[in-house]
Design an enzyme around this catalytic site. Structure first.
Site, short mmCIF file in Angstrom:
data_model
loop_
_atom_site.label_atom_id
_atom_site.label_comp_id
_atom_site.label_asym_id
_atom_site.label_seq_id
_atom_site.Cartn_x
_atom_site.Cartn_y
_atom_site.Cartn_z
CG ASP A 211 -66.63 -42.19 -11.21
OD1 ASP A 211 -67.75 -42.71 -11.41
OD2 ASP A 211 -65.87 -41.85 -12.13
CG HIS A 523 -68.57 -47.67 -4.49
ND1 HIS A 523 -67.57 -47.94 -3.58
CD2 HIS A 523 -67.99 -46.93 -5.46
CE1 HIS A 523 -66.43 -47.41 -4.01
NE2 HIS A 523 -66.67 -46.79 -5.15
CG ASP A 565 -76.39 -52.32 1.70
OD1 ASP A 565 -75.94 -51.45 0.93
OD2 ASP A 565 -77.23 -52.08 2.60
CD GLU A 574 -69.28 -47.37 -9.09
OE1 GLU A 574 -68.57 -48.38 -9.28
OE2 GLU A 574 -68.96 -46.22 -9.44
#
Ligand SMILES: [Ca+2]
Ligand SMILES: [Ca+2]
Length: 599
Positions: A211, A523, A565, A574
């Site tokens: 993020d 991710h 994956d 992530e």
């Protein structure tokens, strides 16, 4: 084992000629003329099923391959240049790894081979597997793993000159960050000039993970680990150039990269010494590039852990940068002042856990046990000031040695104290710390010896971010090596590097861009939305664990096999700065501490 015997009888009935023609691979001809015992059926086992590092080995590294259970009892290592066998060894009995039940493996251990070369692992019934031993095996990998921090810089464009295919526009300038109501509670900020317009400038820093948030607690251990990488290997880093905008400024690029985060972190402190817990949007950003995320950003909450992690890192940064160059003298003094005031605030607010407000959905990094944070911050402040009142605080708060993580930081202060000059500590305390670290490292060595996969990882290590547990254990083992010069500690530490690079039962290298089958769909928002098929290289994904909190599809529920994956799998795929930092540290350690045997 009955199972093996039955299979052995079955394959003995096959003609070796048939086997040879069936697989069309002359490598089944044993150089020493032993009988051809082949596995499972006429088809050879694919070399893809041999689990070993997918990146070349360093000469003094642990070198192990895991072979699915086949009748063969021996293996050979063949030199490609000389065309002859340079090593022969016995395969172990097939065993199941307790955290990856379902398939048994035999171990081929050729760690004793320590000269550079291009080689082949040859086993009857298994397709040949080529590999290399190379003194420079980890050089590119190290530089990429460090450079991934550059790619995750907030508030700046990544130009083509430095970013190549992964060039991108600037995102999250963070020049007008809002105060969430949770960040103002109990704060003297409201009247401060810093806050007169009700917003804060808090540019720079690294994106925390997949993020675009910036979190003080997780920044704490990540920044510490990179500072330790520099401090423990100064010669390695002094002239290390990783091609970033600061590469020509005469200062080590690692310190330039860390500065990018420190210059954000220093903005996260309020005038009373308290530290905001995080800087994020209220909800997660979409699968989009940094510049496309236009959501409002906030500093949110305050916590004892954020203040103490901040104090620890700023004190350490003050020391490391202050010793490096006069160019950092002013910054170094400023950071120490900030560290001291954050620590004082934490002592007055010693039990303030972060509580996630109802309207906030970004990462929590919540913790309610702070003795470990106190001990770490006190250790770093002692080392930065030589003031023994901090050493008293360290002793009072000291906790049992645990695998370092963002939540459990007791080991960090111990590592710093042990790495400093021994004479700064009272001899009894030094010996006590040394003993606690070595006892922990000895437990890891035993785990290594007992593991069917030759990996010092047990069920408890397969937490969210298990790969960072692996590499943080490796860091502890490297400290044991530094303290004792006992090479076994380093061998076991290197086994955790070969683990993340492919010596694991998933078939993957967990570092993007490196290995025959690396993670391709981490991710990581930028990697998934930049239109480039290859993800940004040098990023360590979280790794297997069986929590499956994201509800994605997994091939297994076994802790060491539960990995996917896929973008979906934020619980195993992530990336995060506190996972990449121990990768950087360990690569630097293994490269810089090489004892190369000259031929
Ligand atoms: Ca530089
Ligand atoms: Ca804690």
């Amino acid at each position: 084992m009955n199972h093996t015997n039955i299979r052995a009888i079955f394959v003995f009935t096959l003609s070796s000629q048939l086997v040879l023609s069936a697989c069309g691979n002359s490598s089944t001809n044993n150089i020493d003329g032993e009988s051809n015992i082949v596995g499972e059926s006429a088809a050879m086992i694919s070399s893809d099923r041999v689990a070993m590092s997918q990146v070349s080995f360093l000469p003094d590294s642990e070198k192990v391959a895991l072979i699915p259970d086949i009748p063969a009892t021996q293996f050979q290592i063949v030199s490609i240049a000389e065309g002859e066998v340079v090593f022969e060894g016995d395969l172990t009995e097939a065993k199941e790894w307790q955290v990856a039940k379902g398939e048994s493996y035999k171990v081929a251990d050729f760690s004793v081979l320590n000269s550079a070369g291009e080689l082949i692992l040859r086993i009857d019934g298994v397709e040949d597997k080529a590999f290399q031993i190379n003194q420079n095996a980890y050089d590119k990998l190290h530089d990429a793993s460090l450079k991934s921090f550059y790619f995750n810089r907030a508030s700046t464009e990544i130009t083509e000159e430095y970013g190549g295919a992964w060039a991108r526009a600037a995102g999250h300038l963070d020049e007008k960050v809002n105060y969430h109501v949770s960040a103002l509670k109990g704060s003297a900020d409201k009247d401060s000039s810093n806050n007169k317009d009700r917003w804060l400038i808090a540019s720079k820093g690294w994106y925390d993970a997949g993020d675009y948030g910036k979190y003080v607690v997780n920044s704490g251990i990540a920044t510490y680990t990179l500072l330790a990488a520099f401090q423990h290997h100064p010669n390695f880093y002094q002239n290390k150039n990783i091609s970033i905008p600061e590469s020509d400024n005469g200062l080590p690029d690692l310190l330039d990269e860390i500065s990018w985060n420190l210059e954000w972190l220093e903005k996260m402190q309020a005038d009373d010494g308290s530290v905001y817990h995080k800087l994020t949007t209220l909800k997660w950003p979409g699968k989009e590039m940094p510049h496309q995320d236009k959501r409002a950003r906030y500093v949110i909450g305050k916590s004892t852990s954020a203040a103490l992690d901040f104090a620890a890192v700023m004190a350490m940064a003050s020391r490391v940068y202050g010793q490096q160059s006069d160019a950092y003298l002013t910054k170094s003094q400023q950071w120490l002042k900030q560290a001291t005031s954050a620590y004082q605030w934490a002592k007055a607010n010693g039990d303030l856990p972060y509580v996630q407000p109802d309207d906030v959905k970004s990462g929590e990094y919540g913790d309610d046990f702070f003795h470990d944070e106190f001990s770490w911050a006190a250790a770093e402040l002692f080392l930065a000031t030589n003031d023994t009142k901090y050493l008293d605080d360290f002793t009072q708060n000291q906790q049992p040695f645990t695998v370092p993580s963002w939540q459990h930081v007791s080991a960090l202060g111990v590592i710093s104290l042990l790495a400093a000059e021994a004479n700064t500590l009272d001899e009894a305390l030094y010996q006590q710390l040394r003993k606690s670290l070595l006892e922990t490292a000895d437990i890891y060595v035993t785990q290594y010896r007992e593991s069917a996969f030759r990996v010092p990882m047990v069920a408890d290590d397969f937490v969210w971010g298990s790969n960072s547990a692996a590499l943080n254990k490796a860091i502890v083992l490297m400290q044991a090596y530094r303290l004792t010069d006992n090479a076994e500690y380093k061998t076991v530490a290197s086994s955790l590097m070969t683990y993340v690079l492919g010596k694991n039962p998933t078939g993957y290298s967990f570092v993007t861009g490196f290995g025959e089958k690396p993670a391709m769909l981490p991710h990581h928002r930028a990697s998934q939305s930049d239109g480039v098929s290859e993800p940004i290289p040098g990023m360590l994904v979280g790794g297997p664990q069986s929590g499956q909190q994201d509800g994605c599809d997994y091939p297994s529920d076994e802790p060491a096999l539960s990995y996917a994956d896929t973008w979906c799998s934020y619980s195993t795929n992530e990336v995060a700065i506190n996972w990449n930092a121990p990768l950087v540290y360990m690569l630097a350690a293994l490269i810089a501490d090489q004892k190369v045997s000259e031929e």
